[in-house]
Design a protein around this motif. Structure first.
Motif, PDB file in Angstrom:
ATOM      1  N   LEU A  68      99.753 -30.741 176.339  1.00  0.00           N
ATOM      2  CA  LEU A  68     100.577 -31.912 176.026  1.00  0.00           C
ATOM      3  C   LEU A  68     101.826 -32.019 176.904  1.00  0.00           C
ATOM      4  CD1 LEU A  68     100.516 -31.785 172.118  1.00  0.00           C
ATOM      5  CD2 LEU A  68      99.220 -33.315 173.614  1.00  0.00           C
ATOM      6  N   GLU A  69     102.172 -30.930 177.579  1.00  0.00           N
ATOM      7  CA  GLU A  69     103.387 -30.942 178.400  1.00  0.00           C
ATOM      8  C   GLU A  69     103.336 -32.067 179.413  1.00  0.00           C
ATOM      9  OE1 GLU A  69     104.053 -27.162 180.216  1.00  0.00           O
ATOM     10  OE2 GLU A  69     104.693 -26.261 178.335  1.00  0.00           O
ATOM     11  N   ALA A  70     104.481 -32.677 179.589  1.00  0.00           N
ATOM     12  CA  ALA A  70     104.652 -33.750 180.582  1.00  0.00           C
ATOM     13  C   ALA A  70     103.621 -34.860 180.406  1.00  0.00           C
ATOM     14  CB  ALA A  70     104.603 -33.190 182.001  1.00  0.00           C
ATOM     15  N   GLY A  71     103.310 -35.176 179.157  1.00  0.00           N
ATOM     16  CA  GLY A  71     102.421 -36.303 178.898  1.00  0.00           C
ATOM     17  C   GLY A  71     100.965 -36.041 179.165  1.00  0.00           C
ATOM     18  N   GLY A  72     100.571 -34.780 179.255  1.00  0.00           N
ATOM     19  CA  GLY A  72      99.172 -34.455 179.505  1.00  0.00           C
ATOM     20  C   GLY A  72      98.278 -34.873 178.355  1.00  0.00           C
ATOM     21  N   THR A  73      97.020 -35.067 178.650  1.00  0.00           N
ATOM     22  CA  THR A  73      96.061 -35.463 177.620  1.00  0.00           C
ATOM     23  C   THR A  73      94.803 -34.601 177.644  1.00  0.00           C
ATOM     24  OG1 THR A  73      95.065 -37.118 179.075  1.00  0.00           O
ATOM     25  CG2 THR A  73      96.846 -37.872 177.608  1.00  0.00           C
ATOM     26  N   SER A  74      94.809 -33.511 178.418  1.00  0.00           N
ATOM     27  CA  SER A  74      93.634 -32.645 178.514  1.00  0.00           C
ATOM     28  C   SER A  74      93.927 -31.295 177.872  1.00  0.00           C
ATOM     29  CB  SER A  74      93.243 -32.419 179.971  1.00  0.00           C
ATOM     30  OG  SER A  74      92.853 -33.636 180.551  1.00  0.00           O
ATOM     31  N   LEU A  75      92.980 -30.838 177.052  1.00  0.00           N
ATOM     32  CA  LEU A  75      93.107 -29.553 176.370  1.00  0.00           C
ATOM     33  C   LEU A  75      91.936 -28.665 176.753  1.00  0.00           C
ATOM     34  CD1 LEU A  75      93.829 -30.834 172.746  1.00  0.00           C
ATOM     35  CD2 LEU A  75      95.482 -30.296 174.537  1.00  0.00           C
ATOM     36  N   ASP A  76      92.204 -27.367 176.798  1.00  0.00           N
ATOM     37  CA  ASP A  76      91.152 -26.419 177.118  1.00  0.00           C
ATOM     38  C   ASP A  76      91.466 -25.105 176.410  1.00  0.00           C
ATOM     39  OD1 ASP A  76      89.275 -24.703 178.188  1.00  0.00           O
ATOM     40  OD2 ASP A  76      89.606 -25.332 180.252  1.00  0.00           O
ATOM     41  N   ALA A 114      97.549 -41.498 172.567  1.00  0.00           N
ATOM     42  CA  ALA A 114      96.527 -42.253 171.833  1.00  0.00           C
ATOM     43  C   ALA A 114      95.239 -41.451 171.712  1.00  0.00           C
ATOM     44  CB  ALA A 114      96.258 -43.588 172.525  1.00  0.00           C
ATOM     45  N   SER A 115      94.908 -40.705 172.742  1.00  0.00           N
ATOM     46  CA  SER A 115      93.709 -39.870 172.684  1.00  0.00           C
ATOM     47  C   SER A 115      93.894 -38.675 173.610  1.00  0.00           C
ATOM     48  CB  SER A 115      92.465 -40.664 173.081  1.00  0.00           C
ATOM     49  OG  SER A 115      92.531 -41.029 174.434  1.00  0.00           O
ATOM     50  N   LEU A 116      93.127 -37.650 173.330  1.00  0.00           N
ATOM     51  CA  LEU A 116      93.118 -36.436 174.141  1.00  0.00           C
ATOM     52  C   LEU A 116      91.674 -36.144 174.532  1.00  0.00           C
ATOM     53  CD1 LEU A 116      95.408 -34.205 171.876  1.00  0.00           C
ATOM     54  CD2 LEU A 116      96.060 -35.307 174.015  1.00  0.00           C
ATOM     55  N   THR A 117      91.526 -35.337 175.556  1.00  0.00           N
ATOM     56  CA  THR A 117      90.203 -34.892 175.973  1.00  0.00           C
ATOM     57  C   THR A 117      90.174 -33.370 175.892  1.00  0.00           C
ATOM     58  OG1 THR A 117      89.990 -36.764 177.467  1.00  0.00           O
ATOM     59  CG2 THR A 117      88.496 -34.908 177.828  1.00  0.00           C
ATOM     60  N   LEU A 118      89.193 -32.861 175.183  1.00  0.00           N
ATOM     61  CA  LEU A 118      89.021 -31.426 175.020  1.00  0.00           C
ATOM     62  C   LEU A 118      87.858 -30.967 175.882  1.00  0.00           C
ATOM     63  CD1 LEU A 118      89.582 -28.733 173.499  1.00  0.00           C
ATOM     64  CD2 LEU A 118      87.930 -29.528 171.783  1.00  0.00           C
ATOM     65  N   ALA A 119      88.126 -30.010 176.763  1.00  0.00           N
ATOM     66  CA  ALA A 119      87.054 -29.402 177.557  1.00  0.00           C
ATOM     67  C   ALA A 119      86.367 -28.361 176.683  1.00  0.00           C
ATOM     68  CB  ALA A 119      87.637 -28.742 178.802  1.00  0.00           C
ATOM     69  N   TYR A 120      85.056 -28.507 176.534  1.00  0.00           N
ATOM     70  CA  TYR A 120      84.294 -27.585 175.702  1.00  0.00           C
ATOM     71  C   TYR A 120      83.080 -27.113 176.500  1.00  0.00           C
ATOM     72  CZ  TYR A 120      82.296 -25.396 171.606  1.00  0.00           C
ATOM     73  OH  TYR A 120      81.798 -24.471 170.724  1.00  0.00           O
ATOM     74  N   PRO A 121      83.007 -25.797 176.787  1.00  0.00           N
ATOM     75  CA  PRO A 121      81.941 -25.307 177.653  1.00  0.00           C
ATOM     76  C   PRO A 121      80.585 -25.241 176.957  1.00  0.00           C
ATOM     77  CG  PRO A 121      83.257 -23.483 176.884  1.00  0.00           C
ATOM     78  CD  PRO A 121      83.896 -24.736 176.348  1.00  0.00           C
ATOM     79  N   VAL A 122      79.616 -25.893 177.551  1.00  0.00           N
ATOM     80  CA  VAL A 122      78.226 -25.803 177.108  1.00  0.00           C
ATOM     81  C   VAL A 122      77.408 -25.779 178.390  1.00  0.00           C
ATOM     82  CG1 VAL A 122      76.350 -26.916 175.855  1.00  0.00           C
ATOM     83  CG2 VAL A 122      78.672 -27.047 174.965  1.00  0.00           C
ATOM     84  N   LEU A 127      81.689 -29.977 178.460  1.00  0.00           N
ATOM     85  CA  LEU A 127      81.708 -31.319 177.892  1.00  0.00           C
ATOM     86  C   LEU A 127      83.152 -31.799 177.837  1.00  0.00           C
ATOM     87  CD1 LEU A 127      79.339 -30.867 174.814  1.00  0.00           C
ATOM     88  CD2 LEU A 127      78.786 -31.917 177.012  1.00  0.00           C
ATOM     89  N   ALA A 128      83.356 -33.080 177.957  1.00  0.00           N
ATOM     90  CA  ALA A 128      84.667 -33.687 177.783  1.00  0.00           C
ATOM     91  C   ALA A 128      84.620 -34.443 176.453  1.00  0.00           C
ATOM     92  CB  ALA A 128      84.991 -34.622 178.936  1.00  0.00           C
ATOM     93  N   LEU A 129      85.181 -33.829 175.416  1.00  0.00           N
ATOM     94  CA  LEU A 129      85.112 -34.398 174.076  1.00  0.00           C
ATOM     95  C   LEU A 129      86.375 -35.193 173.768  1.00  0.00           C
ATOM     96  CD1 LEU A 129      83.793 -31.240 172.187  1.00  0.00           C
ATOM     97  CD2 LEU A 129      82.466 -33.164 173.072  1.00  0.00           C
ATOM     98  N   SER A 130      86.209 -36.357 173.220  1.00  0.00           N
ATOM     99  CA  SER A 130      87.357 -37.162 172.787  1.00  0.00           C
ATOM    100  C   SER A 130      87.907 -36.560 171.501  1.00  0.00           C
ATOM    101  CB  SER A 130      86.943 -38.605 172.524  1.00  0.00           C
ATOM    102  OG  SER A 130      86.536 -39.201 173.723  1.00  0.00           O
ATOM    103  N   THR A 131      89.222 -36.470 171.421  1.00  0.00           N
ATOM    104  CA  THR A 131      89.871 -35.923 170.241  1.00  0.00           C
ATOM    105  C   THR A 131      91.239 -36.564 170.101  1.00  0.00           C
ATOM    106  OG1 THR A 131      90.388 -33.853 169.067  1.00  0.00           O
ATOM    107  CG2 THR A 131      90.836 -33.898 171.453  1.00  0.00           C
ATOM    108  N   SER A 132      91.994 -36.079 169.154  1.00  0.00           N
ATOM    109  CA  SER A 132      93.346 -36.597 168.935  1.00  0.00           C
ATOM    110  C   SER A 132      94.268 -35.432 168.605  1.00  0.00           C
ATOM    111  CB  SER A 132      93.355 -37.599 167.781  1.00  0.00           C
ATOM    112  OG  SER A 132      93.082 -36.934 166.564  1.00  0.00           O
ATOM    113  N   LEU A 133      95.550 -35.682 168.690  1.00  0.00           N
ATOM    114  CA  LEU A 133      96.516 -34.650 168.330  1.00  0.00           C
ATOM    115  C   LEU A 133      96.358 -34.284 166.857  1.00  0.00           C
ATOM    116  CD1 LEU A 133      98.807 -32.771 168.981  1.00  0.00           C
ATOM    117  CD2 LEU A 133     100.403 -34.688 168.675  1.00  0.00           C
ATOM    118  N   ALA A 134      96.134 -35.260 166.007  1.00  0.00           N
ATOM    119  CA  ALA A 134      95.948 -34.978 164.582  1.00  0.00           C
ATOM    120  C   ALA A 134      94.747 -34.054 164.372  1.00  0.00           C
ATOM    121  CB  ALA A 134      95.771 -36.278 163.806  1.00  0.00           C
ATOM    122  N   ARG A 135      93.642 -34.344 165.023  1.00  0.00           N
ATOM    123  CA  ARG A 135      92.439 -33.508 164.881  1.00  0.00           C
ATOM    124  C   ARG A 135      92.696 -32.095 165.367  1.00  0.00           C
ATOM    125  NH1 ARG A 135      89.693 -30.229 163.719  1.00  0.00           N
ATOM    126  NH2 ARG A 135      87.497 -29.915 164.131  1.00  0.00           N
TER     127      ARG A 135
END
Length: 188
Positions: A68-76, A114-122, A127-135
């Protein structure tokens, strides 16, 4: 945490509060541990320590906050820091938990992406999964509590007294309170 001018609670407030409560319990444990107890090996192969579980919890919060730092939207969560110092020294881990608590409090006053993208290895490609900060905050509550339950089991042979609510999910605590209400009303 502050409320918006409308007086309505911010949508993330409850999720942040649940994480803060779990982290406060974790910090309480860390404040009571010696480095030797923190590093004590458990299990048939000696792979488990209190420190490794605490570090794992911290790694997941760091992955979220770093994304989330500096407005990031990608999580891993797969490519975590894995700072071994946090496995060895409970005071260092306690300080990091305090830093995470402050960062979570700061999130309450920010507009979440508004939305985040979670990298999930398969397989070969993540995979690039759509998610949210709340989730993700809901995930972190459950993940943290899961590892705290394991910490509670590991703490027993060390003779560490933990509160009954340590490692218990907020939904279970709410259930326990609801179940206790009829008993309290009968006794009144």
């Amino acid at each position: 945490m502050t409320q918006p001018a409308s007086g309505q609670p911010r949508p993330l407030e409850g999720l942040i509060e649940e994480n803060l409560m779990a982290l406060a319990q974790l910090k309480g444990l860390l404040d009571d541990l010696t480095p030797a107890a923190y590093r004590q090996p458990f299990g048939a192969d000696g792979r488990h320590t209190l420190g490794k579980h605490v570090r794992h919890i911290i790694d997941h919060y760091d992955a979220l906050l770093g994304g989330l730092e500096a407005g990031g939207t990608s999580l891993d969560y797969e490519h975590r820091r894995r700072d071994e110092v946090l496995e060895q020294w409970p005071a260092r881990a306690a300080q990091r938990v305090t830093d995470i608590q402050a960062a979570l409090l700061a999130l309450a006053d920010q507009t979440p992406p508004a939305s985040l993208t979670l990298a999930y290895p398969v397989g070969e490609e993540p995979l690039a999964l759509s998610t949210s900060l709340a989730r993700e905050l809901a995930f972190l509550t459950s993940h943290t509590i899961h590892h705290m339950a394991i910490l509670g089991l590991l703490a027993e042979p060390l003779g560490l007294a933990l509160p009954e609510s340590f490692g218990v999910h907020p939904s279970t605590l709410r259930h326990w309170r609801r179940e206790a209400l009829p008993v309290m009303a009968e006794g009144a």
